[in-house]
Design an enzyme around this catalytic site. Structure first.
Site, PDB file in Angstrom:
ATOM      1  N   HIS A 184       0.817  -1.210   0.000  1.00  0.00           N
ATOM      2  CA  HIS A 184       0.000   0.000   0.000  1.00  0.00           C
ATOM      3  C   HIS A 184       0.853   1.264   0.000  1.00  0.00           C
ATOM      4  O   HIS A 184       0.336   2.376   0.115  1.00  0.00           O
ATOM      5  CB  HIS A 184      -0.921  -0.029   1.233  1.00  0.00           C
ATOM      6  CG  HIS A 184      -2.039   0.952   1.186  1.00  0.00           C
ATOM      7  ND1 HIS A 184      -2.211   1.941   2.133  1.00  0.00           N
ATOM      8  CD2 HIS A 184      -3.068   1.092   0.316  1.00  0.00           C
ATOM      9  CE1 HIS A 184      -3.282   2.653   1.846  1.00  0.00           C
ATOM     10  NE2 HIS A 184      -3.826   2.167   0.756  1.00  0.00           N
ATOM     11  N   ASP A 240      17.236   9.484  -7.969  1.00  0.00           N
ATOM     12  CA  ASP A 240      18.705   9.573  -7.843  1.00  0.00           C
ATOM     13  C   ASP A 240      19.206   9.288  -6.429  1.00  0.00           C
ATOM     14  O   ASP A 240      20.329   9.648  -6.082  1.00  0.00           O
ATOM     15  CB  ASP A 240      19.213  10.951  -8.291  1.00  0.00           C
ATOM     16  CG  ASP A 240      19.081  11.142  -9.802  1.00  0.00           C
ATOM     17  OD1 ASP A 240      18.930  10.128 -10.506  1.00  0.00           O
ATOM     18  OD2 ASP A 240      19.122  12.300 -10.252  1.00  0.00           O
ATOM     19  N   HIS A 259      -8.679  11.602   1.824  1.00  0.00           N
ATOM     20  CA  HIS A 259      -7.860  10.398   1.664  1.00  0.00           C
ATOM     21  C   HIS A 259      -6.543  10.505   2.426  1.00  0.00           C
ATOM     22  O   HIS A 259      -5.729   9.585   2.404  1.00  0.00           O
ATOM     23  CB  HIS A 259      -7.586  10.158   0.174  1.00  0.00           C
ATOM     24  CG  HIS A 259      -7.040   8.804  -0.144  1.00  0.00           C
ATOM     25  ND1 HIS A 259      -5.724   8.605  -0.532  1.00  0.00           N
ATOM     26  CD2 HIS A 259      -7.614   7.573  -0.123  1.00  0.00           C
ATOM     27  CE1 HIS A 259      -5.526   7.315  -0.747  1.00  0.00           C
ATOM     28  NE2 HIS A 259      -6.654   6.664  -0.506  1.00  0.00           N
ATOM     29  N   LYS A 289      -3.670  10.746   5.490  1.00  0.00           N
ATOM     30  CA  LYS A 289      -3.380   9.974   6.691  1.00  0.00           C
ATOM     31  C   LYS A 289      -2.265  10.693   7.450  1.00  0.00           C
ATOM     32  O   LYS A 289      -1.076  10.503   7.170  1.00  0.00           O
ATOM     33  CB  LYS A 289      -2.922   8.554   6.345  1.00  0.00           C
ATOM     34  CG  LYS A 289      -3.858   7.779   5.376  1.00  0.00           C
ATOM     35  CD  LYS A 289      -3.312   7.799   3.995  1.00  0.00           C
ATOM     36  CE  LYS A 289      -3.985   6.834   3.037  1.00  0.00           C
ATOM     37  NZ  LYS A 289      -5.400   6.775   2.963  1.00  0.00           N
ATOM     38  N   ASP A 320       0.955  17.226  20.200  1.00  0.00           N
ATOM     39  CA  ASP A 320       1.584  18.256  21.040  1.00  0.00           C
ATOM     40  C   ASP A 320       2.323  19.326  20.240  1.00  0.00           C
ATOM     41  O   ASP A 320       3.167  20.040  20.782  1.00  0.00           O
ATOM     42  CB  ASP A 320       2.554  17.613  22.046  1.00  0.00           C
ATOM     43  CG  ASP A 320       1.826  16.868  23.160  1.00  0.00           C
ATOM     44  OD1 ASP A 320       0.583  16.894  23.177  1.00  0.00           O
ATOM     45  OD2 ASP A 320       2.505  16.254  24.002  1.00  0.00           O
ATOM     46  N   LYS A 371       3.286   4.432  -1.137  1.00  0.00           N
ATOM     47  CA  LYS A 371       3.357   5.377  -2.249  1.00  0.00           C
ATOM     48  C   LYS A 371       4.712   6.073  -2.155  1.00  0.00           C
ATOM     49  O   LYS A 371       4.852   7.092  -1.477  1.00  0.00           O
ATOM     50  CB  LYS A 371       2.239   6.422  -2.185  1.00  0.00           C
ATOM     51  CG  LYS A 371       0.842   5.866  -2.451  1.00  0.00           C
ATOM     52  CD  LYS A 371       0.155   5.399  -1.217  1.00  0.00           C
ATOM     53  CE  LYS A 371      -1.266   4.927  -1.513  1.00  0.00           C
ATOM     54  NZ  LYS A 371      -1.879   4.267  -0.362  1.00  0.00           N
TER      55      LYS A 371
END
Length: 463
Positions: free
Chosen positions: A198, A205, A381, A383, A388, A200
């Protein structure tokens, strides 16, 4: 796409759904309790020259503590984080916050166009649409110019992408690796449909890394803060991504290589995958991953610890909020001890069952004092977590069982006041486009809605 192929794909989805229901019932999330950890108070920092001395590390910790006396994150939590993590806290990084698809794709395109040695991509979903074809063309051109391109894509996540799309990449000498093929006949070793990649991740380089929640798809083509109104069937997607330079990029490169070798990919063309890196900024960053091959989830354990040690605020944004009992109780306990806990959740998701499952947690969270906001006019979408005002994480990990137990996931933990201030500003910006859910209002919902929530809650452990 012909009718026969559509039938085969739809049949495969039904079979896969049944497998998921059957197999997920045997999976659970092992827990390393923050309260039971040894807390050795030994936190390792690294720079471009390698591990710092204990004295140098202590000086950094003392500075962090003195600048932020209202939190205990830099004591108990970082000590626990050190115990469960495979990757060090790395100083000297520059982190750029990328909001939504247009800004992310623009930055990624620029980096790819300027690549000189290699490009590594690990992606859950790449679509054969305008955005997918744009990146395919970019990558093919770079491969032809002598830049080696290596791609890992998830078989399930990219199920609807035709084989011809990947064939053109392979014919251009791009290394393409299908992660855990959903067709058991082409799997060389143990087949497990639940094991999905899952992540991404884009690395250029060995010097620039991109990670977060954004796949390669036209659903991300428009920003979510614009003035234009979206239709009910074509909402913009709201997501968050990162561009990181500095010595921590080496840690993300290691994770890509680990995925490649774990999946028995072809031997990679010799390139300068680990160049000498220089200090780029002031952010302290830790790469954090999750894999079902480990006995426990590092990300799950770290999230539990940071919530447990929060003193003032928890700002949590998540697309698929279906927490296990440990995370649910940790958030409720934090609110009840006076922490300002705010959850930014989607008004609707791309799954109706997930939407109702998320809502099934509202009553007990609101009753504990947790504030819940739902993002309007966009499909949320992202996450992210900010605690703090000093500790934040962005990545691919959802607050659900699949992300925390079954998937290969990837997050970055960032410690730095400037970046966390940006995160706080972005959260507040989202709130302007969100609706506050109150307990009184929530308890007036219909009996039908309550029933759907209860039914979805029963399925929550399998989502």
């Amino acid at each position: 796409m012909n009718i026969k192929k559509i039938f085969i794909i739809n049949s495969a989805k039904i079979v896969l759904s049944l497998w998921i229901v059957l197999l997920l019932g045997c999976e659970s999330i092992p827990v390393i309790s923050p309260q039971l950890a040894s807390h050795s108070n030994s936190v390792r920092f690294e720079s471009i020259y390698g591990p710092l001395t204990p004295k140098q590390s202590e000086e950094i910790l003392n500075k962090l503590k003195s600048n932020n006396p209202e939190t205990i994150i830099f004591g108990k939590h970082l000590s626990f984080e050190e115990e469960v993590s495979d990757h060090p806290l790395v100083i000297g990084n520059k982190v750029e916050l990328l909001v939504d698809g247009p800004a992310t794709y623009s930055s990624m395109t620029e980096a790819i166009e300027n690549a000189k040695d290699h490009i590594n991509i690990e992606i859950y979903n790449i679509d054969d649409d305008e955005v997918g074809r744009h990146f395919a063309e970019l990558l093919i051109n770079k491969q032809r110019s002598g830049v080696q391109v290596n791609i890992i894509y998830d078989s399930f996540g990219s199920m609807n992408t035709p084989e011809a799309f990947f064939k053109q990449l392979k014919e251009s000498d791009i290394n393409v690796l299908e992660y855990n093929p959903i067709n058991p006949l082409v799997v060389s070793r143990g087949w497990n449909i639940n094991r999905r990649d899952h992540r991404k991740l884009l690395i250029v380089d060995g010097r620039i890394s991109f990670l977060g929640g954004i796949n390669i798809s036209s659903v991300y083509s428009s920003g979510s803060f614009g003035k234009s109104k979206s239709s009910k069937n074509n909402q913009p997607w709201r997501d968050t991504h990162l561009r990181i330079t500095g010595p921590v990029v080496r840690e993300f490169q290691k994770l890509f290589m680990s995925s490649w070798f774990e999946q028995k990919g072809e031997t990679l063309v010799s390139k300068n995958y680990y160049p000498h890196l220089v200090s780029e900024g002031d952010e302290i960053v830790r790469a954090i991953s999750s894999t079902p091959d480990k006995f426990y989830s590092q990300i799950h354990s770290i999230l539990l610890s940071v919530i447990h040690n929060a003193k003032s605020t928890i700002l949590l944004t998540n697309a698929y909020f279906v927490p296990d009992l440990h995370l649910l109780n940790a958030l409720k306990d934090a609110a009840q001890r006076g922490v300002d806990v705010r959850l930014l959740l989607p008004e609707k998701t791309d799954s109706i069952i997930v939407s109702y499952a998320i809502r099934s947690y509202y009553d007990e969270l609101l009753n504990a004092g947790v504030k819940i906001y739902t993002r309007q006019d966009a499909l949320l979408h992202a996450k992210t977590v900010l605690v703090d005002g000093v500790w934040s994480t962005i990545g691919s990990t959802n607050f659900d069982r699949r992300s925390l137990r079954l998937n290969h996931e990837l997050n970055a933990i960032i410690i730095g006041e400037d970046f966390c201030t940006q995160m706080n500003s972005l959260f507040n910006k989202d709130l302007k486009f969100s609706k506050l859910i109150t307990l009184e209002e929530w308890r007036e919902r219909s009996a039908g809605a309550r029933l759907k929530e209860k039914m979805a809650r029963l399925w929550a452990q399998w989502l």
